[in-house]
Design an enzyme around this catalytic site. Structure first.
Site, PDB file in Angstrom:
ATOM      1  N   LYS A 174     -14.812  34.542  14.791  1.00 12.59           N
ATOM      2  CA  LYS A 174     -13.364  34.592  14.641  1.00 12.59           C
ATOM      3  C   LYS A 174     -12.882  36.022  14.795  1.00 12.59           C
ATOM      4  O   LYS A 174     -13.254  36.907  14.022  1.00 12.59           O
ATOM      5  CB  LYS A 174     -12.966  34.034  13.270  1.00 12.59           C
ATOM      6  N   LYS A 233     -13.078  31.225  17.999  1.00 12.71           N
ATOM      7  CA  LYS A 233     -11.628  31.223  17.836  1.00 12.71           C
ATOM      8  C   LYS A 233     -11.066  32.609  18.112  1.00 12.71           C
ATOM      9  O   LYS A 233     -11.616  33.571  17.573  1.00 12.71           O
ATOM     10  CB  LYS A 233     -11.318  30.801  16.399  1.00 12.71           C
TER      11      LYS A 233
HETATM   12  C1  PBG Z   1      -6.666  31.057   7.894  1.00 15.83           C
HETATM   13  C2  PBG Z   1      -6.534  30.626   9.306  1.00 15.83           C
HETATM   14  C3  PBG Z   1      -5.763  31.195  10.332  1.00 15.83           C
HETATM   15  C4  PBG Z   1      -5.894  30.351  11.431  1.00 15.83           C
HETATM   16  C5  PBG Z   1      -6.748  29.326  11.069  1.00 15.83           C
HETATM   17  N1  PBG Z   1      -7.142  29.521   9.749  1.00 15.83           N
HETATM   18  C6  PBG Z   1      -4.901  32.390  10.321  1.00 15.83           C
HETATM   19  C7  PBG Z   1      -5.493  33.740  10.242  1.00 15.83           C
HETATM   20  O1  PBG Z   1      -6.697  33.932  10.195  1.00 15.83           O
HETATM   21  O2  PBG Z   1      -4.694  34.665  10.170  1.00 15.83           O
HETATM   22  C8  PBG Z   1      -5.208  30.532  12.748  1.00 15.83           C
HETATM   23  C9  PBG Z   1      -4.933  29.260  13.488  1.00 15.83           C
HETATM   24  C10 PBG Z   1      -3.924  29.384  14.564  1.00 15.83           C
HETATM   25  O3  PBG Z   1      -3.415  30.475  14.909  1.00 15.83           O
HETATM   26  O4  PBG Z   1      -3.606  28.330  15.138  1.00 15.83           O
HETATM   27  N2  PBG Z   1      -7.387  32.239   7.742  1.00 15.83           N
END
Ligand code: PBG
Length: 325
Positions: free
Chosen positions: A192, A245
């Site tokens: 991520k 992601k």
């Molecule tokens: C929570 C989380 C996020 C996303 C998924 N889980 C936001 C972040 O990390 O700031 C992003 C999902 C998206 O942008 O569709 N941490």
């Protein structure tokens, strides 16, 4: 000329016969936002066509999802109030916990995955517990584990930690096993990145950090080998599925991750990817259907087995139409 690649492109049946990538509805996961309150179905301004639902309205959303042929959802919670500790994340009557009870009762055949993170629940918007201005990794693990357990106790079929703390998969696996949930899988948001593509999500969940950013826990997008390190660690800690992601700008990572692990790979086409396509389509600058199909197939072609997308319902329809498949 002996070799003519165009021969295999000359007929629709033939093109489909030799297709290298197959897409089907069973691999789609639809993210849903559930918000504290009643009678709420409000459109998210930066994500046209996506809504926040209160628990009483959630069944309407789930019915539509089921009808489209999508069978898995990822639940995100927006609590009634936030505090320093993110205590609503693991509260027995928290938003996700209530949503799961309702959803499982009304639509027991859908598969429910929950996002496990604290940023939607903390007043400061960071993904963990603070110690001064720093996110305290080890103190956060306990809270994440408690949160994951409470989701599973409320009916979650799978948990998906997205916080990027070190050791979270192990902490979650241990607490689930201690409570005899040995069969509940963990999908780790392992790869991520600290990405600008999450901005619309943070509007949707009101989860932008109040100060600083997430670069001390999410990955630097200059790095690829670091992503592999995360995959290998999470696999050792007991992850069952590895997620990459965002998806579209990280197809190289999907392809690499597939090579280094035998675990299934999921790709998350995040909010900013959705918003870009929506906005350009609204202007008439691109054809939404075409682009949605092309970007989804790209993630599968790169090596993903599962695909999280806000376009899941539409994609299911495009599969029915035979546009992709
Ligand atoms: C929570 C989380 C996020 C996303 C998924 N889980 C936001 C972040 O990390 O700031 C992003 C999902 C998206 O942008 O569709 N941490």
């Amino acid at each position: 000329m002996i070799k003519r690649p165009r021969r295999l492109r000359s007929n629709e049946n033939l093109r489909k016969m030799v297709r290298e990538t197959r897409v089907d509805k069973a691999s789609l996961i639809y993210p849903v936002f559930v918000k504290d309150g009643t009678g709420i179905q409000e459109e998210i301004p930066s994500m046209k066509g996506q809504y926040r639902y209160s628990v009483d309205r959630l069944p309407f959303a789930l019915e539509e999802i089921g009808k489209s042929g999508v069978s898995s959802v990822m639940l995100f919670g927006i609590p009634g109030y936030k505090d320093e500790k993110g205590s609503q994340a693991y509260a027995q009557d928290g938003i996700i916990q209530r949503a799961l009870c309702e959803a499982k009762r009304e639509f027991p055949d859908l598969y429910y995955i929950t996002d496990v993170c604290l940023c939607e629940y903390t007043a400061h918007g960071h993904c963990g517990m603070l110690c001064g201005q720093e996110v305290d990794n080890d103190a956060t693990l306990k809270v994440l584990a408690k949160t994951a357990l409470s989701h599973v106790q409320a009916g979650a079929d799978m948990v998906a930690p997205s916080d990027m703390m070190d050791g979270r998969v192990k902490a979650i696996r241990e607490i689930l096993d201690e409570h005899h949930y040995t069969g509940t899988p963990i999908m780790s948001y392992a790869v991520k990145y600290a990405s600008g593509f999450y901005a619309p999500f943070r509007d949707a969940a009101d989860s932008a950090p109040a100060f600083g950013d997430r670069r001390s826990y999410q990955m630097d997008y200059h790095n690829s080998r670091e992503g592999i390190k995360e995959v290998l660690l999470d696999e050792e800690e007991g992850a069952d599925i590895i997620m990459v992601k965002p998806a579209l700008s990280y197809l190289d990572m999907i392809a690499k991750v597939r090579e280094v692990t035998n675990l299934p790979v999921a790709a998350y086409s995040v909010s900013g990817e959705y918003a870009m396509i929506k906005a350009a389509a609204e202007k008439g600058w691109i054809d939404e259907k075409n682009i949605v199909c092309e970007t989804a197939v790209a993630a599968f072609r790169a090596g993903a087995q599962s695909y999280l997308t806000y376009y899941a319902k539409e994609l299911a329809g495009y599969i029915d139409e035979g546009l992709i498949g």
